[in-house]
Design a protein around this motif. Structure first.
Motif, PDB file in Angstrom:
ATOM      1  N   TYR A 127       1.624   6.294   6.123  1.00 60.70           N
ATOM      2  CA  TYR A 127       0.764   5.207   5.098  1.00 60.70           C
ATOM      3  C   TYR A 127      -0.945   5.217   5.508  1.00 60.70           C
ATOM      4  CZ  TYR A 127      -1.185   0.942   3.845  1.00 60.70           C
ATOM      5  OH  TYR A 127      -1.482  -0.231   3.279  1.00 60.70           O
ATOM      6  N   SER A 152       6.521   6.799   7.991  1.00 58.14           N
ATOM      7  CA  SER A 152       5.860   6.287   7.168  1.00 58.14           C
ATOM      8  C   SER A 152       4.919   5.704   6.741  1.00 58.14           C
ATOM      9  CB  SER A 152       7.188   5.666   6.513  1.00 58.14           C
ATOM     10  OG  SER A 152       6.568   5.165   4.799  1.00 58.14           O
ATOM     11  N   GLN A 188       6.121  11.528   3.453  1.00 59.15           N
ATOM     12  CA  GLN A 188       6.941   9.855   3.771  1.00 59.15           C
ATOM     13  C   GLN A 188       8.349  10.175   2.611  1.00 59.15           C
ATOM     14  OE1 GLN A 188       3.715   6.940   1.492  1.00 59.15           O
ATOM     15  NE2 GLN A 188       3.779   5.993   3.426  1.00 59.15           N
ATOM     16  N   ASN A 206      -5.901   2.983  -1.668  1.00 64.49           N
ATOM     17  CA  ASN A 206      -4.709   1.722  -1.457  1.00 64.49           C
ATOM     18  C   ASN A 206      -4.747   1.138  -2.367  1.00 64.49           C
ATOM     19  OD1 ASN A 206      -2.611   0.449   0.407  1.00 64.49           O
ATOM     20  ND2 ASN A 206      -3.671  -1.543  -0.314  1.00 64.49           N
ATOM     21  N   PHE A 217      -3.535   7.373  -3.928  1.00 68.21           N
ATOM     22  CA  PHE A 217      -2.601   8.424  -3.435  1.00 68.21           C
ATOM     23  C   PHE A 217      -1.865   9.517  -3.314  1.00 68.21           C
ATOM     24  CE2 PHE A 217      -1.868   3.833  -0.881  1.00 68.21           C
ATOM     25  CZ  PHE A 217      -3.222   3.785  -0.022  1.00 68.21           C
ATOM     26  N   CYS A 275       0.756  -0.597  -0.380  1.00 68.83           N
ATOM     27  CA  CYS A 275      -0.005   0.014   0.550  1.00 68.83           C
ATOM     28  C   CYS A 275       0.998   0.982   0.228  1.00 68.83           C
ATOM     29  CB  CYS A 275      -0.494  -0.257   1.549  1.00 68.83           C
ATOM     30  SG  CYS A 275      -1.549  -1.589   1.456  1.00 68.83           S
ATOM     31  N   ILE A 276       1.850   1.451   0.791  1.00 66.43           N
ATOM     32  CA  ILE A 276       2.506   2.895   0.908  1.00 66.43           C
ATOM     33  C   ILE A 276       3.153   2.075  -0.530  1.00 66.43           C
ATOM     34  CG2 ILE A 276       4.542   3.004   2.343  1.00 66.43           C
ATOM     35  CD1 ILE A 276       4.144   2.287   4.709  1.00 66.43           C
TER      36      ILE A 276
END
Length: 308
Positions: free
Chosen positions: A200, A196, A178, A261, A167, A6-7
């Motif tokens: 997220y 980070s 981030q 996401n 995002f 996701c990040i």
């Protein structure tokens, strides 16, 4: 960055979806373990019943299942059936993987099949969330004879790297924060990694109140970067699109309307590819409908599982 898929796409490519083992310290080790394929797998069973158990596959890869326990939905579902959670190989309460063992998609499928056999269930209801949705689709394609119902929730795309992240377009300020810690994070700076992850997590929700309650209940992350990298490196070579078109068991595809996401378009395309599948959108949810709209989630899942 590969801290959470996701990040990841917010910053590159890598983890795919979900927070997992962030709650490890908050959830007690009250389950059991069994040996399979040379590794030790941890699992928990809630509820009882003689019918097919609902096996829940969490997101990641590289996280465990404990973020799921922040929602009351599973306890409600466990009133009528067994609900089974497990930690994928090498993460959470599953013991570290011995040297020389791998983290391929086949390994993950073999572990899930071993869990089914260990439970003594000829068929299971299988629910996959985020990266777990991809794994659940892959399992259902490999072992269709063991699927009673399949539930795919805010899942990664059938081609993992085709997953659409929103995002950058919706949370540019969080993405900039981030990026500011990415260099230190990639060098192994724990504080940068935690910062980070925090950014997220704040991008996963529709409701600010739900977001704050969730994030405030998370202890320090125990993400296993090496597991993530190994799984993603292997998973990227697979295309499940031809496989999901073969599904002939009941399938429910779920998405949150405001999932940044995994764009809801991914869920809709999965639904279109699976003949006879049911498509449900939770209008006040992001990536975690079971957490943001637990009553509606339970209602939809109960209705689906009761159908034959």
């Amino acid at each position: 960055m590969t801290r959470s898929l996701c990040i990841s796409k917010a910053l590159g490519i890598g983890l795919l979806v979900l927070l997992g083992s962030l709650l490890c310290a908050a959830h007690n080790d009250n389950g059991s373990r069994f040996e399979a394929n040379g590794v030790s797998i941890y699992y928990e069973v809630s509820g009882s019943g003689s019918g097919a158990p609902l096996v829940v596959v969490n997101g990641g890869p590289g996280f465990d299942h404990t973020y799921l326990h922040l929602s009351p939905a599973w306890d409600s579902l466990a009133k009528n059936r067994r609900v089974v959670f497990y930690d994928q190989r090498g993460v959470g309460h599953s013991t570290p993987v011995p040297s020389g063992k791998t983290f391929t998609l086949k390994d993950q499928l073999d572990d899930l099949e071993a869990l089914r056999a260990h439970l003594g269930a000829e068929r299971i209801d299988l629910l996959g969330h985020s990266w777990g949705g991809f794994l659940a689709m892959a399992y259902a394609a490999r072992y269709p004879q063991h699927i009673s119902h399949l539930l795919i929730m805010d899942s990664a795309a059938p081609v993992f790297k085709d997953t659409i992240f929103l995002f950058n377009d919706v949370f540019p300020e969080a993405i900039d924060r981030q990026k500011a810690v990415t260099y230190a994070d990639d060098l192994g700076d724990k504080a940068a990694g935690d910062a980070s992850i925090h950014e997220y997590l704040t991008m996963l929700f529709y409701s600010p109140e739900k977001r704050d309650a969730f994030v405030n209940n998370l202890p320090v992350s125990v993400f296993k970067k090496e597991v993530n990298q190994a799984v993603v490196a292997d998973v990227n070579r697979f295309d499940l699109n031809p496989e999901i078109r073969k599904f002939r068991f009941p399938v429910l595809v779920i998405t949150g309307r405001y999932d940044m996401n995994v764009a809801p378009l991914i869920a809709y395309k999965i639904h279109q590819a699976i003949t006879g599948s049911r498509f449900v959108v939770f209008e006040r949810s992001g990536h975690l409908p079971f957490y943001e709209e637990p009553e509606g989630f339970v209602r939809e899942v109960e209705q689906f599982l009761s159908a034959r």
